[in-house]
Design a protein around this motif. Sequence first.
Motif, short mmCIF file in Angstrom:
data_model
loop_
_atom_site.label_atom_id
_atom_site.label_comp_id
_atom_site.label_asym_id
_atom_site.label_seq_id
_atom_site.Cartn_x
_atom_site.Cartn_y
_atom_site.Cartn_z
N ARG A 279 0.97 -1.18 0.09
CA ARG A 279 -0.06 -0.03 -0.09
C ARG A 279 0.85 1.17 -0.07
NH1 ARG A 279 -4.87 -1.91 0.44
NH2 ARG A 279 -5.04 -4.17 1.79
N ARG B 69 -2.60 -14.54 4.32
CA ARG B 69 -3.84 -14.00 3.69
C ARG B 69 -3.77 -12.62 4.52
NH1 ARG B 69 -5.30 -14.76 -1.41
NH2 ARG B 69 -5.14 -17.13 -1.85
N VAL B 70 -3.83 -12.59 5.98
CA VAL B 70 -4.10 -11.66 6.87
C VAL B 70 -2.83 -10.58 6.41
CG1 VAL B 70 -3.95 -10.58 9.12
CG2 VAL B 70 -4.97 -12.66 8.80
N ALA C 121 -3.57 -8.74 3.30
CA ALA C 121 -4.71 -7.75 3.44
C ALA C 121 -4.19 -6.48 3.88
CB ALA C 121 -5.94 -8.49 4.08
N SER D 14 -2.70 -5.20 -7.27
CA SER D 14 -3.73 -5.36 -6.13
C SER D 14 -5.07 -6.10 -6.58
CB SER D 14 -3.95 -3.80 -5.84
OG SER D 14 -4.80 -3.61 -4.77
N GLU E 289 -7.54 -5.36 -5.11
CA GLU E 289 -8.69 -4.53 -4.94
C GLU E 289 -8.93 -3.71 -6.40
OE1 GLU E 289 -7.40 -1.72 -1.88
OE2 GLU E 289 -7.89 -2.94 -0.34
#
Length: 365
Positions: A289, A314-315, A318, A353, A355
Amino acid sequence: MGRYPPEAYQQLFPPGQGVRGRPLLLEENADHYRAEPHFFEWWYFDVAFPDGGWLVAIFHSALFNMGDHRPTLDLRYYPPGGPPTVAIGRFSRQAYRTDPSHFRIHIGDSWVIEKEGAYHLHLSQPPLEAELTFFPRLPGWRVGTGHLFADLSSGQFFDWVVPVPHARVKGWLRVDGTSRQVTGMGYHDHNWGNLYLPSAFQGWLWGRVWGNKWTVIFGDLVAPDGRGRVTPLLIGCHNQVWEMRQGFWLRDEGDGAPHLILEMAGGTGPTLSLSLARPMESVRFAALRPWLVPMRRWAEPLFYLSQPVPGLGRVAGALLGDGDYRRWPARGTLRIAGKSVTVQGVVERMAFSAEDRWWVHSLRD
């Protein structure tokens, strides 16, 4: 348009400058290493074998997804219908050597050298080893300026050249101690830059296919907000290479399995229709990010250390930000010069990403 201006995505063919691509100069494939925080560079080679298997060999002077500047050798063998064999070696800067008098890249015990127009690879990273020679069938090419991205105000750039659009390959391959003689169709390109790639792109789709005497190489790179787009396209035949300046559009018309359609902008020119088989591999990697990018020296190792731990990977992805890489074998039809040519090759997706829901995320598993 976000962090970078629209002009940064127009530098492959700068408007009004009439820049054209040309045959590649040997020195343009040389080492470009800079001791800058976000510098990266790789020399990519792949070979398609007649039985449906693939070999990928990548020499990294510095990784784009790890800011430690450790040279890295990444070897991957994809057997037909089976899981890949992966061999990755990371080395000190002292284990990375180049030769300014001619093209040679040396990482650890592996190297690649250009000699008398052919590229010779010696790969040694157990459980994968190989001796391969690439005999080019098309001349090396620099598309336009070579700048897939260039922000003139900051000096940040992302460059790409294609020293070997298509080659005949022969040699031997050893996997887990078992050796065999191999032949195949090969490809080699070279990328380098000095920016954090996820800050400039949400991802890209890249592919290369061949059939009869034709070769097609394409890329579709998309800016983070989706409004900047770079679409390099090369077509080769009879020892000649042409670049298509007008760009193209890709769409997924799959119903079940993914199916890509490539059409030239304006609706004229060649078209390419490709069906993609089951992905050969899917890999998650650190794509931080924005607020974590200045701290990438600790954030990226934290991401990779967490991946083997069930649930934790996965955590971490994220929280820190992650990307996804996938690679598909492809078959289809090239319609060009009034003819339909059956082609085969490979398509890869790099998504920085999860997202970002740009169109290529519709490519299904």
